[in-house]
Design a protein around this motif. Structure first.
Motif, PDB file in Angstrom:
ATOM      1  N   PHE A 135       0.827  -1.212   0.000  1.00  0.00           N
ATOM      2  CA  PHE A 135       0.000   0.000   0.000  1.00  0.00           C
ATOM      3  C   PHE A 135       0.861   1.262   0.000  1.00  0.00           C
ATOM      4  O   PHE A 135       0.394   2.352  -0.278  1.00  0.00           O
ATOM      5  CB  PHE A 135      -0.994   0.006   1.180  1.00  0.00           C
ATOM      6  CG  PHE A 135      -0.357   0.138   2.534  1.00  0.00           C
ATOM      7  CD1 PHE A 135       0.078   1.372   2.993  1.00  0.00           C
ATOM      8  CD2 PHE A 135      -0.195  -0.965   3.360  1.00  0.00           C
ATOM      9  CE1 PHE A 135       0.675   1.498   4.244  1.00  0.00           C
ATOM     10  CE2 PHE A 135       0.390  -0.853   4.609  1.00  0.00           C
ATOM     11  CZ  PHE A 135       0.831   0.388   5.046  1.00  0.00           C
ATOM     12  N   ASP A 191       4.292   3.690  -1.132  1.00  0.00           N
ATOM     13  CA  ASP A 191       4.711   4.112  -2.467  1.00  0.00           C
ATOM     14  C   ASP A 191       5.866   3.279  -2.995  1.00  0.00           C
ATOM     15  O   ASP A 191       6.233   3.379  -4.149  1.00  0.00           O
ATOM     16  CB  ASP A 191       5.051   5.614  -2.501  1.00  0.00           C
ATOM     17  CG  ASP A 191       6.355   5.941  -1.807  1.00  0.00           C
ATOM     18  OD1 ASP A 191       6.743   5.209  -0.863  1.00  0.00           O
ATOM     19  OD2 ASP A 191       7.007   6.924  -2.191  1.00  0.00           O
ATOM     20  N   ASN A 202       2.746  -1.005  -6.462  1.00  0.00           N
ATOM     21  CA  ASN A 202       2.827  -0.076  -5.336  1.00  0.00           C
ATOM     22  C   ASN A 202       1.496   0.656  -5.173  1.00  0.00           C
ATOM     23  O   ASN A 202       0.711   0.727  -6.108  1.00  0.00           O
ATOM     24  CB  ASN A 202       3.915   0.973  -5.578  1.00  0.00           C
ATOM     25  CG  ASN A 202       5.295   0.343  -5.702  1.00  0.00           C
ATOM     26  OD1 ASN A 202       5.505  -0.791  -5.289  1.00  0.00           O
ATOM     27  ND2 ASN A 202       6.216   1.080  -6.289  1.00  0.00           N
ATOM     28  N   ARG A 203       1.299   1.237  -4.004  1.00  0.00           N
ATOM     29  CA  ARG A 203       0.079   1.998  -3.718  1.00  0.00           C
ATOM     30  C   ARG A 203      -1.168   1.209  -4.118  1.00  0.00           C
ATOM     31  O   ARG A 203      -2.077   1.712  -4.776  1.00  0.00           O
ATOM     32  CB  ARG A 203       0.097   3.361  -4.410  1.00  0.00           C
ATOM     33  CG  ARG A 203       1.203   4.303  -3.894  1.00  0.00           C
ATOM     34  CD  ARG A 203       0.880   5.734  -4.297  1.00  0.00           C
ATOM     35  NE  ARG A 203       1.989   6.645  -4.179  1.00  0.00           N
ATOM     36  CZ  ARG A 203       2.230   7.425  -3.120  1.00  0.00           C
ATOM     37  NH1 ARG A 203       1.452   7.397  -2.071  1.00  0.00           N
ATOM     38  NH2 ARG A 203       3.250   8.248  -3.129  1.00  0.00           N
ATOM     39  N   VAL A 243      -4.205   5.284  -5.992  1.00  0.00           N
ATOM     40  CA  VAL A 243      -4.075   6.574  -6.672  1.00  0.00           C
ATOM     41  C   VAL A 243      -5.332   6.875  -7.483  1.00  0.00           C
ATOM     42  O   VAL A 243      -5.892   7.957  -7.398  1.00  0.00           O
ATOM     43  CB  VAL A 243      -2.823   6.603  -7.578  1.00  0.00           C
ATOM     44  CG1 VAL A 243      -2.760   7.925  -8.342  1.00  0.00           C
ATOM     45  CG2 VAL A 243      -1.562   6.424  -6.734  1.00  0.00           C
ATOM     46  N   PRO A 269     -14.601  12.418   3.534  1.00  0.00           N
ATOM     47  CA  PRO A 269     -14.613  13.433   2.475  1.00  0.00           C
ATOM     48  C   PRO A 269     -14.187  12.836   1.134  1.00  0.00           C
ATOM     49  O   PRO A 269     -13.761  11.688   1.057  1.00  0.00           O
ATOM     50  CB  PRO A 269     -13.575  14.444   2.971  1.00  0.00           C
ATOM     51  CG  PRO A 269     -12.615  13.620   3.775  1.00  0.00           C
ATOM     52  CD  PRO A 269     -13.420  12.493   4.385  1.00  0.00           C
ATOM     53  N   GLU A 288     -10.542   8.574  -6.750  1.00  0.00           N
ATOM     54  CA  GLU A 288      -9.412   9.491  -6.676  1.00  0.00           C
ATOM     55  C   GLU A 288      -8.550   9.073  -5.497  1.00  0.00           C
ATOM     56  O   GLU A 288      -8.912   8.178  -4.732  1.00  0.00           O
ATOM     57  CB  GLU A 288      -9.901  10.934  -6.475  1.00  0.00           C
ATOM     58  CG  GLU A 288     -10.598  11.161  -5.141  1.00  0.00           C
ATOM     59  CD  GLU A 288     -10.899  12.627  -4.867  1.00  0.00           C
ATOM     60  OE1 GLU A 288     -10.490  13.489  -5.658  1.00  0.00           O
ATOM     61  OE2 GLU A 288     -11.534  12.904  -3.847  1.00  0.00           O
ATOM     62  N   LEU A 289      -7.395   9.713  -5.386  1.00  0.00           N
ATOM     63  CA  LEU A 289      -6.525   9.448  -4.259  1.00  0.00           C
ATOM     64  C   LEU A 289      -7.227   9.996  -3.009  1.00  0.00           C
ATOM     65  O   LEU A 289      -7.466  11.202  -2.908  1.00  0.00           O
ATOM     66  CB  LEU A 289      -5.187  10.157  -4.510  1.00  0.00           C
ATOM     67  CG  LEU A 289      -3.967   9.649  -3.775  1.00  0.00           C
ATOM     68  CD1 LEU A 289      -2.716  10.143  -4.472  1.00  0.00           C
ATOM     69  CD2 LEU A 289      -3.967  10.042  -2.336  1.00  0.00           C
ATOM     70  N   ASN A 290      -7.598   9.117  -2.111  1.00  0.00           N
ATOM     71  CA  ASN A 290      -8.426   9.526  -0.977  1.00  0.00           C
ATOM     72  C   ASN A 290      -7.998   8.801   0.303  1.00  0.00           C
ATOM     73  O   ASN A 290      -8.569   7.773   0.675  1.00  0.00           O
ATOM     74  CB  ASN A 290      -9.900   9.231  -1.307  1.00  0.00           C
ATOM     75  CG  ASN A 290     -10.849   9.787  -0.249  1.00  0.00           C
ATOM     76  OD1 ASN A 290     -10.428  10.153   0.852  1.00  0.00           O
ATOM     77  ND2 ASN A 290     -12.133   9.840  -0.581  1.00  0.00           N
ATOM     78  N   PRO A 291      -6.971   9.318   0.979  1.00  0.00           N
ATOM     79  CA  PRO A 291      -6.448   8.629   2.173  1.00  0.00           C
ATOM     80  C   PRO A 291      -7.491   8.414   3.274  1.00  0.00           C
ATOM     81  O   PRO A 291      -7.388   7.443   4.030  1.00  0.00           O
ATOM     82  CB  PRO A 291      -5.329   9.554   2.659  1.00  0.00           C
ATOM     83  CG  PRO A 291      -4.927  10.346   1.463  1.00  0.00           C
ATOM     84  CD  PRO A 291      -6.179  10.510   0.653  1.00  0.00           C
ATOM     85  N   GLU A 292      -8.483   9.288   3.375  1.00  0.00           N
ATOM     86  CA  GLU A 292      -9.509   9.106   4.413  1.00  0.00           C
ATOM     87  C   GLU A 292     -10.368   7.872   4.126  1.00  0.00           C
ATOM     88  O   GLU A 292     -10.779   7.162   5.044  1.00  0.00           O
ATOM     89  CB  GLU A 292     -10.402  10.345   4.509  1.00  0.00           C
ATOM     90  CG  GLU A 292      -9.761  11.521   5.224  1.00  0.00           C
ATOM     91  CD  GLU A 292      -9.459  11.245   6.697  1.00  0.00           C
ATOM     92  OE1 GLU A 292     -10.337  10.745   7.422  1.00  0.00           O
ATOM     93  OE2 GLU A 292      -8.318  11.532   7.107  1.00  0.00           O
ATOM     94  N   ASP A 323     -11.787  19.226   1.775  1.00  0.00           N
ATOM     95  CA  ASP A 323     -10.902  18.102   1.483  1.00  0.00           C
ATOM     96  C   ASP A 323      -9.626  18.226   2.324  1.00  0.00           C
ATOM     97  O   ASP A 323      -8.978  19.271   2.301  1.00  0.00           O
ATOM     98  CB  ASP A 323     -10.558  18.148  -0.014  1.00  0.00           C
ATOM     99  CG  ASP A 323     -10.288  16.769  -0.568  1.00  0.00           C
ATOM    100  OD1 ASP A 323     -10.743  15.791   0.072  1.00  0.00           O
ATOM    101  OD2 ASP A 323      -9.626  16.667  -1.610  1.00  0.00           O
ATOM    102  N   PRO A 324      -9.276  17.183   3.068  1.00  0.00           N
ATOM    103  CA  PRO A 324      -8.047  17.263   3.858  1.00  0.00           C
ATOM    104  C   PRO A 324      -6.806  17.268   2.966  1.00  0.00           C
ATOM    105  O   PRO A 324      -6.879  16.890   1.801  1.00  0.00           O
ATOM    106  CB  PRO A 324      -8.100  16.000   4.725  1.00  0.00           C
ATOM    107  CG  PRO A 324      -8.974  15.058   3.985  1.00  0.00           C
ATOM    108  CD  PRO A 324      -9.954  15.900   3.220  1.00  0.00           C
ATOM    109  N   MET A 332       9.111   7.570   3.896  1.00  0.00           N
ATOM    110  CA  MET A 332       7.908   7.899   3.126  1.00  0.00           C
ATOM    111  C   MET A 332       7.516   9.363   3.275  1.00  0.00           C
ATOM    112  O   MET A 332       6.944   9.948   2.356  1.00  0.00           O
ATOM    113  CB  MET A 332       6.753   6.994   3.557  1.00  0.00           C
ATOM    114  CG  MET A 332       5.557   7.105   2.628  1.00  0.00           C
ATOM    115  SD  MET A 332       4.824   5.507   2.308  1.00  0.00           S
ATOM    116  CE  MET A 332       3.292   5.972   1.529  1.00  0.00           C
ATOM    117  N   LYS A 388      -1.006  14.269  -5.674  1.00  0.00           N
ATOM    118  CA  LYS A 388      -2.063  15.076  -5.080  1.00  0.00           C
ATOM    119  C   LYS A 388      -1.449  15.905  -3.954  1.00  0.00           C
ATOM    120  O   LYS A 388      -0.643  15.368  -3.170  1.00  0.00           O
ATOM    121  CB  LYS A 388      -3.167  14.171  -4.517  1.00  0.00           C
ATOM    122  CG  LYS A 388      -4.344  14.948  -3.916  1.00  0.00           C
ATOM    123  CD  LYS A 388      -5.469  14.044  -3.459  1.00  0.00           C
ATOM    124  CE  LYS A 388      -6.627  14.886  -2.952  1.00  0.00           C
ATOM    125  NZ  LYS A 388      -7.774  14.072  -2.581  1.00  0.00           N
TER     126      LYS A 388
END
Lengths: 657, 253
Positions: free
Chosen positions: A63, A65, A186-187, A209, A564, A569-573, B55-56, B70, B116
């Motif tokens: 997960f 990079d 990766n990711r 991503v 949110p 899309e790239l959305n870490p939350e 958006d955070p 990282m 991003k």
């Protein structure tokens, strides 16, 4: 019933005879067989590299990079191996015995003996890869001692052993990528196992991503996804470490072994406030030279330097004279908690004890002065010389302490407190590292197998690399030899379509809740429940409360979590929400397991089960088994027991006195 | 150590994805404790942003103990912020005082495209390693570890080079976006060990070739990379790499 498939024969011949008789896959067939490896820490990177070398078609996922970020990299102290380079009486049997005893007689003899047998080859392999271990002036490898043992068998690279071993495995992995034997993703995060006709046949992964879901076929799936310490929110694990891959496998039928066995590491930097996002370990190797103490007076507010020697309580040396500051981790952690709970803690939070290097600095200073022929060195000169020695041995750790706390540990004792560090529990696997789902394997910290109820220091690195380099290359062939006629499933196979839809639906459901509370807030609440009620000490009443609280928390999460952003899309939350949802379910199972195990063993301390002196009291008559839990639906699990037979070692009450 | 709280102004680079243009946004954060880490300060801001329905800020981080490599962030014009030999995750807020303005940007380099906000793609580093950052030894081939004594000085120097965490600060600090410090650290680690000798020449040539292919710039010996390296990787590694490369180029067809 659970069959661990331990080979017959005497303990020290089992692995040799297994290797000589297991089935093989010929090179032409290996090329046609695809292996999915999830996670690229020591276990995953070494497995992917070793299998790539053999000629299998490997797909590896992480997960982060880059595979080089996996949290094995943070292991500091060292890696054990029964080389007996120090001529101090070490042997394969002693490493085996120490590991079984350290694990409080809750690990399998067969697996642990194999681990000790292959330990030496790991060091050889790493040196051949160019891992720069510490050396003596003669050019040979250096060793140090570690908690729970009386020999020097730990190999190390300053306080960065995990980093150097992981970079060794990473370079072997990248070499296989370059050769075209391994494809690296990766990711990417694994979000489900695909099971066809009862066998693991691939995974559903999410590209973190783009947010897109992907289908990946494998003749076998290896989960090397690490431990689940982050269920406690605060732990020494990396922020991204999670249980999701193992948990998805569990929900697809893989049994979860001994989930309540968690290791609380005694030497971590204490919590400084509510903002805290993670805890930092100070290597256990510091206990080799440091002395742990608290004031003899309760609520003593004096500075450490103002407390005279006779008013200090070196409680580990007092309680455990034979091992002193080198008792195993579980024992050291509980002793610290006992002192702090009794009101002897130090620092502003009073949830800390001192780890003091003053004596070591003087001792090393005197030795150095002697070497240099300085017969009349002053106290100040001796201390200066001693500091140099300590700096060489532990400099990076002392620097890290100073960066985090703003205090200079060469001048004032460090403040330390136990923190969640490692999980001995994990997916149940047999001798071949296969879960009860055929074709689905678990390696390294992700499985439950080798450390029983408590892991000894410097043994996690050993196990990760043993599983990846030296066990799975043999055991996987034994399974795949019967699978050479299986064609890769097309991506539009109904099993893939269905699994992907279930994953997509769950993500959709999470995103559509649109509640009011952040993912982080739920994770913190879960962590508090777990730490208070399923942490260093546990009792039936607390565990029952915890189960009810976690069930409530789960309801709230699924009705009020606020995530949110978008799915694609790239959305870490969103990534975090997926993981926390699984942690909540795991937390419940951990409490159920802890409640079931009404004995104290290793890292699992049930307050109802202790000796009159307050030491852990095992109950071999009733609990000498692996608790393997089968998922049966929401909040429902069925317990399967794998009874542990000790053919060689005679279990006894552990004593480090 | 005295602890204190502070209010800060943050200027943060925001960029939706690799395809769109980015720009700076300004945020105020209040009651930040001097005991917090820098990333915990951003955690606090992100929790507020989520609560406000915004958006955070996306940023890379994992171990938060300075070893995984990282985390990144170009803070007030310096990779990993103001402290010497430090990673962003180990930077603590006692480095700042009440009322400070802090500018936070991603690594800037053509070979590290922004994914991003503050996250960049550093997979070029993996490909440089794939080009030769290894010793070709299959599992099970090794001789006994002590069969090959290695001078302690060389082993220690090899270890010092191997301490690189692959964060990319060297590239971010370099006006040419050169990856020479990163590449030289790996080449040096393996060149100093007898195990690395058989592939020594091809390693130097291939890793440099890959570095150029990825679009990293040339080295002009400015030394910005060494100055910001969280692990103190020395500029002398670059000198060794040049030596290795030259030696290899002159003797290999």
């Amino acid at each position: 019933m659970l069959n661990a498939k331990i080979p017959a024969g005497p303990l020290d011949k089992k692995w040799t005879s297994y290797k000589s008789t297991c089935k093989l896959v010929n090179p032409a067939n290996k090329r046609k067989l695809e292996i999915v490896v999830v996670g690229t820490g020591l276990a995953g990177a070494s497995a992917a590299a070793a299998l790539g070398e053999l000629g299998y078609k490997v797909k590896a996922f992480c997960f982060q990079d880059s595979p080089r970020r996996a949290h094995s990299i943070a292991a500091q102290g060292g890696i054990n191996a029964a080389k007996n380079y120090q001529n101090d009486g070490d042997s394969v049997y002693r490493l085996f015995y120490d590991t079984i005893k350290g694990g409080d007689y809750r690990a399998r003899e067969g697996n642990v003996h194999r681990l000790a047998e292959v330990s030496g080859a790991i060091i050889d392999q790493c040196v051949a890869q160019g891992v720069p271990f510490a050396r003596e002036y003669g050019g040979l490898l250096s060793n140090r001692s570690f908690g729970g043992t009386q020999v020097q068998r730990t190999f190390y690279a300053a306080g960065q052993t995990g980093q150097q071993l992981l970079l060794g495995a990473y370079s072997a992995l990248e070499r296989q990528v370059a050769l075209g034997n391994v494809t690296m993703y990766n990711r990417h995060e694994m979000l489900d196992v695909v099971v066809v006709d009862g066998k693991a046949r691939g995974i559903i992964a999410r590209d973190l991503v783009s947010g897109k879901l992907e289908r990946h076929f494998g003749h076998a799936v290896l989960l090397c996804s690490g431990g689940y310490g982050n269920v406690f929110y605060l732990s020494t694990n990396a922020m991204g470490s999670n249980v999701t891959a193992a948990w998805k496998a569990h929900k697809k039928g893989a049994f979860f072994g001994n989930p309540c066995f968690t290791q609380i590491h005694p030497t971590c930097i204490p919590v400084s406030g509510d903002h805290q996002s993670k805890l930092t370990l100070m290597s256990e190797s510091l206990r080799n030279d440091g002395r742990i103490w608290v004031p003899k007076k309760q609520n003593d507010t004096r500075k450490a330097s103002d407390i005279p020697e006779e008013e200090r309580d070196y409680y580990l040396e007092r309680r455990y004279p034979a091992f002193g500051n080198l008792v195993p981790r579980d024992v050291a952690s509980r002793a610290a908690k006992e002192r702090c709970d009794a009101g002897y803690g130090v620092g502003s939070s009073k949830q800390a004890v001192y780890l003091d290097y003053a004596d070591a600095i003087k001792r090393y200073g005197k030795i150095e002065a002697g070497k240099k022929g300085l017969d009349h060195a002053s106290e100040a000169e001796i201390i200066a010389l001693g500091k140099e020695v300590v700096k060489e041995k532990y400099g990076n750790l002392f620097d890290m302490y100073e960066k985090i706390t703003g205090e200079n540990p060469y001048e004032t004792p460090m403040r330390i407190y136990p923190a969640v560090h490692y999980t001995m529990g994990g997916l149940w696997v047999d001798y071949e590292l296969m879960t009860n789902v055929p074709g689905l394997y678990a390696l390294g910290e992700a499985n439950f197998s080798d450390h029983g109820a408590n892991r000894l220091g410097a043994s996690a690195l050993m196990q990760g690399l043993a599983d990846g380099y030296f066990v799975i290359p043999y055991t996987l062939g034994n399974y795949l030899a019967d699978d050479i006629h299986t064609k890769p499933l097309p991506e539009d196979h109904p099993a893939f379509v269905e699994a992907e839809k279930a994953v997509a639906d769950r993500i959709q459901q999470l995103m559509s809740i649109k509640g009011t509370k952040t993912v982080e807030s739920f994770h913190k609440r879960l962590g508090k429940i777990m730490w208070d009620k399923c942490g260093m000490a546990r009792n039936a009443e607390g565990l029952k409360q915890a189960i009810a609280e976690i069930q409530q928390l789960k309801k709230e999460f699924w009705s009020d979590v606020k995530i949110p952003g978008e799915i694609n899309e790239l959305n870490p939350e969103l990534d975090k929400a997926n993981r926390v949802a699984d942690f909540i379910e795991l937390g419940e199972l951990m409490c159920i397991d802890a409640l079931n195990r009404n004995e104290s063993c290793g890292g699992h301390f049930r307050e109802e089960s202790q000796t009159p002196e307050g030491e852990a009291q095992r109950d071999d008559a009733n609990y000498m088994y692996v608790a393997a839990w089968e998922y049966k639906g929401d909040h429902q699990w069925e317990l399967h027991k794998e009874v542990l037979d000790y053919e060689v070692v005679k279990p006894s009450q552990r004593s480090y006195k | 150590m005295e602890h204190y709280n502070m209010n800060l102004n943050l200027k943060v680079w925001r960029q939706k994805n690799a395809q769109t243009q980015g720009g700076f946004e300004t945020y105020q954060v209040k009651n930040i404790s001097s005991e917090m880490s820098f990333l915990e300060m951003i955690d606090v801001l992100n929790e507020e942003l989520i609560a406000e329905g915004k958006d955070p800020i996306a940023f890379d981080h994992d171990c938060r103990e300075g070893i995984c490599g990282m985390c990144s962030l170009y803070i007030d014009g310096r990779p990993h912020g103001p402290w010497e030999q430090n990673t962003t995750c180990q930077l603590h807020m006692r480095a700042y005082k009440d009322g400070d303005t802090i500018t936070i940007e991603p690594w800037r380099a053509g070979a590290f495209p922004v994914l991003k906000d503050l996250m960049v793609d550093r997979s070029a580093f993996d490909r440089i390693i794939q080009a030769g950052g290894f010793i070709s030894v299959n599992t099970g081939n090794a001789v006994d570890a002590n069969a090959l004594p290695i001078e302690k000085d060389k082993a220690d120097a090899s270890f010092a080079a191997a301490a690189c965490i692959g964060c990319g600060a060297c590239v971010a600090a370099c006006k040419n976006s050169s990856a020479m410090l990163f590449t030289s650290a790996k080449v040096t680690q393996l060149a100093l060990l007898p195990q690395g000798a058989p592939e020594r020449k091809s390693r130097a040539l291939n890793m440099i070739a890959q570095m150029d292919k990825e679009g990293f710039g040339a080295c002009t010996n400015t030394g910005a990379c060494e100055a910001v390296c969280p692990k103190g990787i020395s500029l002398t590694n670059i000198a060794r790499l040049n030596q290795e490369y030259l030696g290899a180029a002159l003797t290999v067809n």
